[in-house]
Design a protein around this motif. Structure first.
Motif, PDB file in Angstrom:
ATOM      1  N   HIS A 348       1.087  12.794   8.139  1.00  0.00           N
ATOM      2  CA  HIS A 348       1.310  12.809   6.694  1.00  0.00           C
ATOM      3  C   HIS A 348       2.217  11.668   6.242  1.00  0.00           C
ATOM      4  O   HIS A 348       1.955  11.001   5.237  1.00  0.00           O
ATOM      5  N   GLN A 349       3.289  11.439   6.988  1.00  0.00           N
ATOM      6  CA  GLN A 349       4.230  10.384   6.607  1.00  0.00           C
ATOM      7  C   GLN A 349       3.577   9.012   6.700  1.00  0.00           C
ATOM      8  O   GLN A 349       3.749   8.167   5.814  1.00  0.00           O
ATOM      9  N   ASP A 352       1.208   8.465   3.815  1.00  0.00           N
ATOM     10  CA  ASP A 352       1.938   8.186   2.583  1.00  0.00           C
ATOM     11  C   ASP A 352       2.444   6.746   2.563  1.00  0.00           C
ATOM     12  O   ASP A 352       2.344   6.052   1.542  1.00  0.00           O
ATOM     13  N   GLU A 353       2.960   6.272   3.700  1.00  0.00           N
ATOM     14  CA  GLU A 353       3.459   4.899   3.772  1.00  0.00           C
ATOM     15  C   GLU A 353       2.327   3.886   3.686  1.00  0.00           C
ATOM     16  O   GLU A 353       2.539   2.742   3.248  1.00  0.00           O
ATOM     17  N   THR A 358      -1.403  11.097  -3.642  1.00  0.00           N
ATOM     18  CA  THR A 358      -1.055  12.510  -3.787  1.00  0.00           C
ATOM     19  C   THR A 358      -0.824  12.802  -5.270  1.00  0.00           C
ATOM     20  O   THR A 358      -0.591  11.881  -6.065  1.00  0.00           O
ATOM     21  N   SER A 361       2.586  11.309  -6.273  1.00  0.00           N
ATOM     22  CA  SER A 361       2.653   9.848  -6.345  1.00  0.00           C
ATOM     23  C   SER A 361       1.876   9.300  -7.532  1.00  0.00           C
ATOM     24  O   SER A 361       2.263   8.287  -8.124  1.00  0.00           O
ATOM     25  N   ARG A 370      -2.454   3.431  -5.714  1.00  0.00           N
ATOM     26  CA  ARG A 370      -2.861   4.277  -4.587  1.00  0.00           C
ATOM     27  C   ARG A 370      -4.303   4.788  -4.723  1.00  0.00           C
ATOM     28  O   ARG A 370      -4.899   5.196  -3.730  1.00  0.00           O
ATOM     29  N   SER A 374      -5.996   4.390  -1.086  1.00  0.00           N
ATOM     30  CA  SER A 374      -6.339   5.639  -0.389  1.00  0.00           C
ATOM     31  C   SER A 374      -7.811   5.695  -0.005  1.00  0.00           C
ATOM     32  O   SER A 374      -8.197   6.463   0.880  1.00  0.00           O
ATOM     33  N   SER A 429      -2.432  15.082   0.018  1.00  0.00           N
ATOM     34  CA  SER A 429      -2.942  13.714  -0.098  1.00  0.00           C
ATOM     35  C   SER A 429      -4.465  13.693  -0.049  1.00  0.00           C
ATOM     36  O   SER A 429      -5.097  14.509   0.626  1.00  0.00           O
TER      37      SER A 429
END
Length: 522
Positions: A348-349, A352-353, A358, A361, A370, A374, A429
């Motif tokens: 997950h981290q 996100d990076e 999400t 975000s 994003r 994404s 996400s």
């Protein structure tokens, strides 16, 4: 002339030699790369599905491409058997080449006590056998993780993991570690039931490290390339500071791995080569030899395909953009590999990076970029492969209607809008290019149906109608799969609808601003 060519034969010996040489060449290259990879701890994921399965499969595909014409020289009745034989043999050889290097470079050290070794000696080892170890059972910590494991022949599994660490008394900064996993069928399970099972498993598992650490004797030395984030997280609470800041940390994972010699893999490779050579000679003998006509026909066919693709790409200066999405998918995948992607974790981290979208975000932080990034982030390599194949087929369907630039824009716009719709109905996400892929199918079907119903009817070939029904079947299969709770149905449907609308907006723009297209429509 055709009869003369069909009677002319190629040298079976030269064909077999080329096939075997090509397999051996890629096997040697893979052995050298893998040896450096393991010896110098170059990249992350030292042991995972990527070097053990995906890279050998990719190398096998390269072998097939390079010896395609040689295999096609067999009689039509035997050609499929030759392809299957070479595919299986090259895959077995590439995988065992990886295992060979892994076993040959593996360093196992046996000691009475851990203090008999320096930290540098421990880091340079792969496995340790310690006769006497002293864990501090009064102190331990744990952390959890979960992910979805895709099953090719059964329903997907929800995997819950408990990572535990226990410090050692005889070496400061050293920990005994263990990971315990539990999985259950994912399809049809409610979120509440999954969480209840995970909580029960966590309560039954935590603290078992105190007993396991005392009884353990065989350990795997955890390196930076072994995806150690969860162990680091658990150990950080014991130190009170991030454990990654301590350069002298040693992580020893309780292991039941069997360390085998590399000679088993050498024997398998040699036996596979011998069987391949014998069967190839036997097949060509039974099929009447290698046909020069079949060989030339295969070369002609591949030349026509290559010429057609290049002609399309060079027809318009924007057509090369059709190649951009697959390259971005692969590029983002490689970026995540080199930045800590864990094939058995939620990531997950990292997502996100890397630019995953999400609700927070997008709607709270206003990070609208994003919705594009994404699209090119994927959960695993099967996810990337599936979307790349879907994109390739969708682009193929649209190439008779649109320039490559327009195909790219349809994919990008419908994919971005599908991310927006998916985020509105998601709590986590949203990643993946499937919305854009559905947009390509929506664009193709709307164009096909629209032209079929237009006043200016065009004669349609059976092939065009066949491709339409093939696309319809593929679309139906993917829509059925969208009912899974980890897949966004809203993203797929919105992508399909957006693609169908966007492509007709392009048509309207061309109609009003392009006089040659307007004359064509009339």
């Amino acid at each position: 002339m055709r009869t003369i060519l069909m009677r002319r034969k190629l040298s079976v010996f030269s064909i077999v030699v080329k096939i075997v040489s090509c397999i051996l060449f890629f096997a040697v290259v893979w052995i050298v790369i893998r040896w450096f990879w393991l010896s110098y701890d170059w990249f992350p994921m030292m042991k995972s599905e990527i070097p053990e399965m995906f890279i050998p499969i990719a190398l096998s595909l390269f072998v097939l491409i390079l010896v395609w014409h040689e295999m096609s020289s067999a009689n039509d009745k035997w050609e499929g058997l030759v392809f299957s034989l070479v595919t299986i043999s090259s895959g077995v050889i590439m995988m065992n080449a990886e295992y060979l290097v892994e076993d040959a470079t593996m360093k196992v050290i046996s000691v009475e006590k851990l203090t008999d070794l320096s930290r540098e000696e421990i880091r340079n080892a792969n496995y340790l056998y310690v006769e006497k170890i002293e864990p501090d059972t009064s102190s331990y910590n744990y952390t959890t993780d979960s992910y979805i494991r895709t099953q090719s022949r059964s329903s997907d599994k929800f995997v819950f993991c408990v990572y535990q660490v226990c410090p050692l008394k005889d070496m400061e900064g050293a920990f005994v570690c263990s990971v315990t996993k539990d999985d259950l069928g994912y399809i049809g399970q409610s979120y509440e039931k999954l969480q209840r099972c995970a909580s029960e498993f966590e309560n039954n598992t935590r603290g078992t490290i105190k007993v396991d650490a005392v009884n353990a004797r065989f350990f795997k030395v955890i390196h930076q390339s072994d995806n150690i984030e969860k162990y680091m997280e658990a150990a950080s609470y014991l130190y009170g500071v991030p454990v990654s800041a301590k350069k002298d940390v040693v992580l020893l994972e309780i292991s039941d791995d069997k360390v085998n010699g590399c000679w088993n893999n050498v024997v398998i490779i040699l036996v596979t080569l011998v069987v391949l050579v014998v069967l190839l000679f036997l097949i060509y003998e039974l099929s009447g030899g290698a046909s020069l006509y079949e060989y030339d026909d295969s070369r002609k066919f591949s030349s026509e395909i290559t010429h057609g693709v290049l002609s399309y790409l060079l027809l318009h200066k924007g057509n090369v953009l059709v190649l951009l999405p697959p390259l971005l998918m692969i590029g983002w995948g490689l970026y995540m590999i080199f930045n800590g992607y864990n094939p058995v974790g939620s990531n997950h981290q990292l997502f996100d990076e890397s630019g995953a979208c999400t609700p927070a975000s997008l709607l709270v932080d206003g990070e609208w970029w994003r919705i594009v990034t994404s699209m090119f982030i994927h959960r695993d390599f099967m996810h990337i492969f599936g979307n790349m194949m879907g994109y390739a087929f969708g682009a193929f369907l649209l190439c008779r209607y649109l320039y490559g630039r327009d195909i790219f824009l349809v994919f990008l716009i419908s994919g971005a809008l599908s991310i927006v719709f998916a985020v509105l109905y998601s709590e986590s996400s949203v990643i993946g290019a499937s919305g854009g892929v559905f947009g390509l199918y929506g664009a193709f079907m709307s164009l096909f149906i629209g032209e079929s119903l237009s006043f200016k009817r065009r004669k349609r070939s059976d092939g065009a109608i066949l491709w339409f029904f093939v696309a319809l079947v593929i679309l139906a299969i993917n829509l059925v799969g969208s009912f899974r709770s980890d897949i966004s149905m809203s993203g797929h449907i919105s992508g399909f609808v957006c693609g169908a609308i966007v492509v007709w907006l392009f048509r309207l723009i061309y109609y009003f601003f392009n006089s040659s297209y307007r004359e064509f429509c009339r």
